[in-house]
Design an enzyme around this catalytic site. Sequence first.
Site, short mmCIF file in Angstrom:
data_model
loop_
_atom_site.label_atom_id
_atom_site.label_comp_id
_atom_site.label_asym_id
_atom_site.label_seq_id
_atom_site.Cartn_x
_atom_site.Cartn_y
_atom_site.Cartn_z
N LYS A 185 30.71 7.56 -18.54
CA LYS A 185 31.51 8.10 -18.00
C LYS A 185 32.49 7.87 -19.42
O LYS A 185 32.69 8.79 -19.53
CB LYS A 185 32.36 7.50 -16.74
N ARG B 170 37.54 4.97 -7.53
CA ARG B 170 36.69 4.53 -6.66
C ARG B 170 36.46 4.18 -5.31
O ARG B 170 35.61 4.19 -4.74
CB ARG B 170 36.90 2.56 -7.58
N ARG C 221 23.78 -1.27 -23.03
CA ARG C 221 24.74 -0.86 -23.69
C ARG C 221 25.49 -2.20 -24.28
O ARG C 221 25.31 -3.67 -24.43
CB ARG C 221 26.11 -0.82 -22.46
N ARG D 7 28.44 -6.90 -21.27
CA ARG D 7 29.12 -6.86 -20.90
C ARG D 7 28.47 -8.47 -19.74
O ARG D 7 27.35 -7.57 -19.21
CB ARG D 7 30.03 -5.96 -19.80
N ARG E 106 26.74 -3.39 -8.22
CA ARG E 106 27.52 -2.31 -8.81
C ARG E 106 27.16 -1.02 -8.04
O ARG E 106 27.14 0.24 -8.00
CB ARG E 106 27.59 -2.19 -10.12
P1 AP5 Z 1 29.04 4.36 -20.55
O1 AP5 Z 1 29.11 5.08 -20.90
O2 AP5 Z 1 28.96 3.04 -20.65
O3 AP5 Z 1 28.59 4.43 -18.37
P2 AP5 Z 1 29.63 4.27 -18.21
O4 AP5 Z 1 29.46 5.25 -16.63
O5 AP5 Z 1 31.17 4.35 -18.63
O6 AP5 Z 1 29.70 2.92 -17.27
P3 AP5 Z 1 30.06 1.02 -16.95
O7 AP5 Z 1 29.53 0.58 -16.60
O8 AP5 Z 1 31.43 1.34 -17.67
O9 AP5 Z 1 30.84 2.94 -15.46
P4 AP5 Z 1 31.61 1.38 -14.51
O10 AP5 Z 1 31.78 2.02 -13.24
O11 AP5 Z 1 30.39 0.41 -12.95
O12 AP5 Z 1 32.07 0.30 -15.15
P5 AP5 Z 1 33.46 -0.21 -15.50
O13 AP5 Z 1 34.24 -0.80 -16.58
O14 AP5 Z 1 34.23 0.83 -15.03
O15 AP5 Z 1 27.54 4.66 -20.65
C1 AP5 Z 1 26.50 3.20 -20.22
C2 AP5 Z 1 25.23 3.03 -21.15
O16 AP5 Z 1 24.46 4.35 -21.58
C3 AP5 Z 1 26.23 2.89 -23.19
O17 AP5 Z 1 25.47 2.14 -23.55
C4 AP5 Z 1 26.65 4.21 -24.29
O18 AP5 Z 1 26.00 3.89 -25.17
C5 AP5 Z 1 24.59 5.13 -23.20
N1 AP5 Z 1 24.70 5.90 -23.27
C6 AP5 Z 1 26.12 7.49 -22.30
N2 AP5 Z 1 25.12 7.89 -21.93
C7 AP5 Z 1 23.80 8.88 -23.00
C8 AP5 Z 1 23.00 9.99 -23.06
N3 AP5 Z 1 24.02 10.82 -22.05
N4 AP5 Z 1 21.95 9.38 -23.28
C9 AP5 Z 1 22.01 8.18 -23.75
N5 AP5 Z 1 22.47 6.66 -23.62
C10 AP5 Z 1 23.69 7.10 -22.72
O19 AP5 Z 1 34.12 -1.22 -13.92
C11 AP5 Z 1 33.88 -2.39 -14.04
C12 AP5 Z 1 33.80 -3.13 -13.29
O20 AP5 Z 1 35.74 -3.14 -12.88
C13 AP5 Z 1 34.06 -2.45 -11.89
O21 AP5 Z 1 32.48 -3.10 -11.02
C14 AP5 Z 1 34.73 -3.53 -10.74
O22 AP5 Z 1 35.02 -4.65 -10.80
C15 AP5 Z 1 36.38 -3.24 -12.24
N6 AP5 Z 1 36.68 -2.31 -11.30
C16 AP5 Z 1 37.04 -0.78 -12.45
N7 AP5 Z 1 38.22 0.10 -11.67
C17 AP5 Z 1 37.60 -0.46 -10.60
C18 AP5 Z 1 38.43 0.77 -9.82
N8 AP5 Z 1 39.18 1.63 -9.90
N9 AP5 Z 1 38.57 0.03 -8.84
C19 AP5 Z 1 38.48 -1.63 -8.40
N10 AP5 Z 1 37.25 -1.98 -9.23
C20 AP5 Z 1 37.54 -1.58 -10.32
#
Ligand code: AP5
Length: 232
Positions: free
Chosen positions: A16, A91, A140, A173, A184
């Site tokens: 994402k 979410r 990552r 992270r 997660r």
């Molecule tokens: P990346 O692009 O970082 O993936 P992502 O989907 O953004 O993953 P996240 O782990 O950031 O999502 P998340 O939803 O768990 O975390 P968030 O920060 O939102 O890609 C991942 C890796 O793969 C990278 O190394 C990239 O280079 C590689 N990659 C990407 N595409 C690729 C491809 N096609 N081929 C190969 N490699 C590839 O949330 C973290 C925490 O914050 C949550 O757990 C929660 O506690 C809190 N939080 C955040 N938002 C909310 C909300 N709305 N409500 C409640 N709690 C929340």
Amino acid sequence: MIFMILILLGPPGSGKGTQASLLSEKYGIPSISTGDILRQSIESQEKLGLKAKKYMDEGALVPNELVIEIVKSRLVKPDCKRGFILDGFPRTVTQAEALDSLLDNPLPPFTKRDSLDYSLSAVVNIDVKDEVVIERLSGRRTCRTCSQIYHIVSLPPKTVGICNNCGGTLYQRDDDKPEAIKKRMEVYTIQTTPLIRYYQEKRKLISINGDREIKEIHEDIIKSLNLVENER
Ligand code: AP5
């Protein structure tokens, strides 16, 4: 003038953040990651960050009311005047309903009186298998300064540990450790997958196979969004 409101949906590690950053560059609209905002707030030891940290470290969701407030105060910033991309929000169904009501009754300075169509353009659901998620998250690395995302194998920085964009330090992270990843993924299945149906019923959902090259996925998303724009 393009005006676009996009949501990126998908399991942890589906890409994402990676796709949001490419789309943000392509359309010239900001990408808003609730995860990044929360992490920055922890880093600067703000009250919000202190409240959120314990949930994030264990891979649980931060309470709805905290995240909804974050989004409300971010969406009124001037850079959102041509739209925005939401990465990681909503979410839960509660968050999705809060967003619906925000889009129906935008906060100043954005009003329905603007000639802009202040409504959701599309929800891009990036679909990947569990094995892929684990491999991606464990490799990552993220820039501490500008949040740019890398992967030690598929998207390495030019210099190990240093961000290509801003020269900031890359780090792993805390929630990319095996126990938190497992949690997660469970949380995603239980609390977030109902949104797939929620947006399907609103005829906003675009499903994209996320198990391909980053560039190929990006091009596929653009193609699908062009179709949506032509139908509007
Ligand atoms: P990346 O692009 O970082 O993936 P992502 O989907 O953004 O993953 P996240 O782990 O950031 O999502 P998340 O939803 O768990 O975390 P968030 O920060 O939102 O890609 C991942 C890796 O793969 C990278 O190394 C990239 O280079 C590689 N990659 C990407 N595409 C690729 C491809 N096609 N081929 C190969 N490699 C590839 O949330 C973290 C925490 O914050 C949550 O757990 C929660 O506690 C809190 N939080 C955040 N938002 C909310 C909300 N709305 N409500 C409640 N709690 C929340």
